[in-house]
Motif scaffolding. Structure first.
Motif, short mmCIF file in Angstrom:
data_model
loop_
_atom_site.label_atom_id
_atom_site.label_comp_id
_atom_site.label_asym_id
_atom_site.label_seq_id
_atom_site.Cartn_x
_atom_site.Cartn_y
_atom_site.Cartn_z
N LEU A 224 0.83 -1.21 0.00
CA LEU A 224 0.00 0.00 0.00
C LEU A 224 0.87 1.26 0.00
O LEU A 224 0.63 2.20 -0.76
N THR B 138 2.52 1.63 -3.53
CA THR B 138 1.61 2.13 -4.59
C THR B 138 1.33 3.61 -4.36
O THR B 138 1.24 4.37 -5.31
N LYS C 153 -6.98 8.42 -9.24
CA LYS C 153 -6.05 7.41 -8.71
C LYS C 153 -5.65 7.79 -7.28
O LYS C 153 -5.57 6.94 -6.40
N ALA D 61 -8.42 7.06 -4.92
CA ALA D 61 -8.56 5.62 -4.67
C ALA D 61 -7.49 5.15 -3.69
O ALA D 61 -7.77 4.43 -2.73
N SER D 62 -6.27 5.62 -3.93
CA SER D 62 -5.17 5.21 -3.08
C SER D 62 -5.36 5.77 -1.66
O SER D 62 -5.13 5.08 -0.67
N ASN E 24 -7.76 3.75 0.28
CA ASN E 24 -7.13 2.54 0.79
C ASN E 24 -6.30 2.82 2.03
O ASN E 24 -6.37 2.11 3.01
C1 LIG Z 1 -6.76 -0.67 -2.94
O1 LIG Z 1 -6.78 -1.90 -2.25
C2 LIG Z 1 -7.24 -2.99 -3.04
C3 LIG Z 1 -7.31 -4.22 -2.15
O2 LIG Z 1 -6.22 -4.35 -1.31
C4 LIG Z 1 -6.28 -3.19 -4.22
O3 LIG Z 1 -6.72 -4.24 -5.02
C5 LIG Z 1 -6.22 -1.92 -5.03
O4 LIG Z 1 -5.28 -2.05 -6.07
C6 LIG Z 1 -5.84 -0.75 -4.13
N1 LIG Z 1 -5.91 0.49 -4.91
C7 LIG Z 1 -4.97 1.43 -4.89
C8 LIG Z 1 -5.18 2.59 -5.76
O5 LIG Z 1 -3.99 1.35 -4.17
#
Ligand SMILES: *[C@@H]1O[C@H](CO)[C@@H](O)[C@H](O)[C@H]1NC(C)=O
Ligand SMILES: *[C@@H]1O[C@H](CO)[C@@H](O)[C@H](O)[C@H]1NC(C)=O
Length: 319
Positions: free
Chosen positions: A91, A94, A111, A114-115, A118
């Motif tokens: 996490l 990314t 993006k 979304a991140s 998370n």
């Molecule tokens: C958010 O978390 C999900 C599940 O862990 C993952 O599949 C997805 O790629 C993540 N998205 C980002 C933008 O980090």
């Protein structure tokens, strides 16, 4: 005879004063609830200084974390989280990779959101793991701490302080959406105080003032997503409706890692103290590679800067 009596009275007064002062000179017990990532690096300096002055610090940290390692000048209490080191690293990676991506502004924004969602979820889950850990809470409650030192950008420590009824000292750069300003009840006129990401100066034209009023609206949604879980947890634990601002308003002293050398002057309240220099306590020269990468990333595209600033502001796991 009279002189003797007077002397004895003076000695007695002195002794009494010593006895009273002793209470204040005793070492305090500080519960430290740090924010993950680079935030810890400057808070560590403050904890070291507290230790040097004879105070006792207990640092509460996630078992899986970035920088908070056990050291001899504080006691660490760790708690387990419902995710693995791999998930955590993935996490973080990314999220940081986003800084270097080049894409259309809207794509980047989506993006980033979304991140951020998370990362927010991860932080909220880790806070839940702390606040609902009955053994740890009982242990902390029994330790009778004098004060909680915490970075309220991750408001978990602030909620914990309120839950345990311990006074709190906040140590922060800022909280987005002016939550710090609301928490301190500090005057914040739109016409003079430039808002986050606007790049406005403190002397604004009419249109800059309009921009100053519109930009915060866009951030509101992010803050809603980011901070709602903490108000929910606080309300559950305190068994009454509590807003995040109410939690923040219980901060006794706010130590801001800012300085008017870098920031525009603005009104402040007496419990806001500026300690910007603490960020430079541990300085190392930048490597040439890093400097070059930084210069390259700063100059070309405006929107990358904007996204970077959003990320920097939330600072979750970034850098
Ligand atoms: C958010 O978390 C999900 C599940 O862990 C993952 O599949 C997805 O790629 C993540 N998205 C980002 C933008 O980090
Ligand atoms: C902490 O301990 C006090 C005194 O025993 C108790 O009244 C209070 O409910 C406890 N608080 C929490 C959050 O457990």
């Amino acid at each position: 005879m009279a002189l003797g009596l007077q002397l004895r009275q003076q000695v007695l007064a002195g002794l009494l004063l010593c006895l009273c002062a002793r209470r204040w000179a005793e070492a305090g017990k500080v519960l430290v609830v740090p924010m993950e990532g680079s935030h810890w690096l400057s808070m560590r300096e403050a904890v070291w200084e507290l230790h040097a002055r004879g105070h006792q610090a207990v640092v509460v940290a996630l078992e899986v974390n970035l920088h908070i390692k056990a050291e001899d000048f504080f006691t660490t209490k760790t708690y387990t989280v419902p995710y693995t080191r791999d998930e955590f690293d993935f996490l973080g990676k990314t999220h940081i990779q986003l800084l270097f991506e080049r894409a259309h502004f809207l794509t980047m924004l989506l993006k980033t959101m979304a991140s951020l969602k998370n990362v927010t979820l991860l932080f909220a889950r880790s806070c839940e793991a702390l606040l609902y850990n009955k053994d740890l809470i009982r242990d902390l409650n029994a330790s009778s701490f004098d004060v909680v030192l915490t970075d309220p950008v991750h408001p978990c420590g602030a909620v914990l302080a309120k839950y345990l009824s311990i006074p709190s000292v906040f140590f922060l750069r800022q909280i987005p959406c002016d939550l710090d300003v609301e928490g301190t009840a500090c005057p914040n006129p739109f016409s003079y105080v430039p808002r986050l990401l606007t790049r406005n100066p403190d002397h604004m034209t009419f249109f800059q003032r309009v921009k100053n009023m519109l930009y915060p609206l866009a951030l509101k949604y992010i803050c809603l997503v980011t901070f709602t879980p903490y108000a929910r947890m606080a309300s559950e634990l305190l068994q009454r409706e509590v807003s995040l601002v109410e939690i923040l308003a219980s901060g006794s002293v706010w130590l801001f890692r800012r300085d008017f050398v870098m920031d525009y002057p603005r009104p402040i309240t007496p419990n806001m103290v500026f300690i910007g220099g603490i960020n430079c306590a541990n300085k190392k020269p930048l490597s040439q590679v890093y400097t070059a990468a930084f210069v390259q990333s700063v100059f070309p595209v405006e929107h990358i800067l904007l996204v970077k600033e959003i990320l920097k502001t939330f600072h979750h796991t970034a850098n």
